[in-house]
Design an enzyme around this catalytic site. Structure first.
Site, PDB file in Angstrom:
ATOM      1  N   CYS A   1       5.092   6.976  -0.358  1.00 21.02           N
ATOM      2  CA  CYS A   1       4.197   8.543  -1.265  1.00 21.02           C
ATOM      3  C   CYS A   1       2.644   8.601  -0.601  1.00 21.02           C
ATOM      4  O   CYS A   1       2.532   9.177  -0.586  1.00 21.02           O
ATOM      5  CB  CYS A   1       4.622   9.290  -2.491  1.00 21.02           C
ATOM      6  SG  CYS A   1       6.475   9.431  -2.510  1.00 21.02           S
TER       7      CYS A   1
ATOM      8  N   CYS B   1       6.141   5.476  -5.956  1.00 16.73           N
ATOM      9  CA  CYS B   1       6.049   6.084  -5.291  1.00 16.73           C
ATOM     10  C   CYS B   1       5.173   4.970  -3.949  1.00 16.73           C
ATOM     11  O   CYS B   1       4.412   5.727  -3.823  1.00 16.73           O
ATOM     12  CB  CYS B   1       7.046   7.061  -4.307  1.00 16.73           C
ATOM     13  SG  CYS B   1       7.200   7.419  -2.420  1.00 16.73           S
TER      14      CYS B   1
END
Length: 327
Positions: free
Chosen positions: A85, A82
């Site tokens: 993230c 991700c």
């Protein structure tokens, strides 16, 4: 993914999470109890590194649900693949250190913990939740701006303090690990004499004098643990002094919707050693009432928590029940 603000009033029911891990939770609780009996000091300081923890399904009950009765726990759902993230997670870790014990950060890898992701209803990552007194609050989804995150964290901390009396953890830069012993408390002033005067006043039945003596300490040292506990106890004894127990209990039984009557009966319950009865009575009063009455019952319950002590398991259980009623 654009950040999506979440209402602090939205609550995820954690019953399914707890039920799915019932067997594991029993083992974890047994280990936690053994650790406490092994000398973990109440209110022990933790190291700054302990403010950020990696959590999996096996440790969720211990590391998140149980810890949330002491301090708000922010959950960062993330994954290695991700990209957003990789922007959000370091920011959350930095803010966790900056807030210095006002909340904990629990990092959950969604690839390795699919059940938790499903139970929280995570639709995409990064996703950030909080757990306060056993109840989950969705905070935001996506890589939100720092100013927005700070505002959300401030609101979370306020909820924890005002509704549940969670004031955070003691952080010691020299502490090693989560169970490091707390440093010896050094009074900021000559409080030994004042505290002794309060104890003597209690022994003499001078409850007003004891209350004032404890308040004198707290006016200069608001964090003085001994004075806070003593004040809560002295004020409780002063409230029940002169009450006719039979009349108070009859009034409470005859008028279950009368919040002042329930509050008075709860005070008597606690003085008589019926801790669960006192807590249960006030939680029921909170559930049945609204407005000023509801707030009065909630505040009295928090005051009785102070009398019993935050580390008492009956307080922990009552905080969780209160959270369910409030939300």
């Amino acid at each position: 993914m654009q950040p999506r603000n979440m209402s602090m009033s939205g609550v995820v029911d954690l019953a399914a999470v707890k039920a799915a891990q019932e067997a594991k939770a029993k083992a974890e609780q047994a280990r936690a109890e053994a650790a406490r009996q092994g000398g973990g000091a109440a209110g022990a300081a933790i190291s700054p590194a302990s403010l950020v923890i990696d959590v999996d399904e096996a440790g969720f009950e211990r590391e998140v649900l149980q810890r949330s009765t002491e301090v708000p726990v922010v959950i960062d759902f993330w994954a290695e693949w991700c990209e957003p993230c990789k922007q959000l997670s370091p920011l959350l870790e930095r803010l966790t250190q900056e807030y210095n014990g006002r909340f904990l950060l629990a990092k959950i890898d969604v690839d390795a913990n699919q059940m938790l992701m499903q139970q929280f209803g995570v639709q995409g990552i990064p996703a950030v939740f909080a757990v306060v007194a056993g109840q989950a609050l969705p905070l935001f989804q996506g890589a939100a701006p720092e100013a927005q995150i700070r505002q959300t964290l401030d609101q979370l901390i306020q909820v924890g303090e005002e509704r549940f009396g969670l004031t955070g953890l003691v952080v010691d830069a020299d502490a090693q690990g989560q169970e490091a012993p707390a440093p010896a408390e050094v009074p900021a002033g000559p409080y030994d004499a004042l505290l002794e005067a309060a104890v003597q006043a209690l022994d003499a039945g001078d409850l007003a004098g004891a209350v004032q003596a404890y308040k004198n300490v707290l006016s200069d040292d608001p964090a003085n643990t001994e004075a806070k506990l003593g004040l809560a106890q002295a004020e409780l004894l002063r409230r029940v002094q002169g009450l006719d127990a039979q009349t108070v209990r009859k009034d409470a039984a005859d008028r279950p919707a009368d919040v002042p009557a329930q509050i008075a009966a709860a005070d008597l319950d606690l003085v008589g050693g019926h801790v669960e009865d006192a807590f249960g009575r006030l939680i029921d009063a909170v559930a049945r009432s609204a407005g000023d009455d509801r707030d009065a019952a909630r505040v009295r319950l928090l005051e009785l928590f102070e009398v019993v002590g935050a580390e008492d398991p009956r307080v922990t259980a009552a905080r969780t029940k209160l959270a369910r009623v409030l939300f």
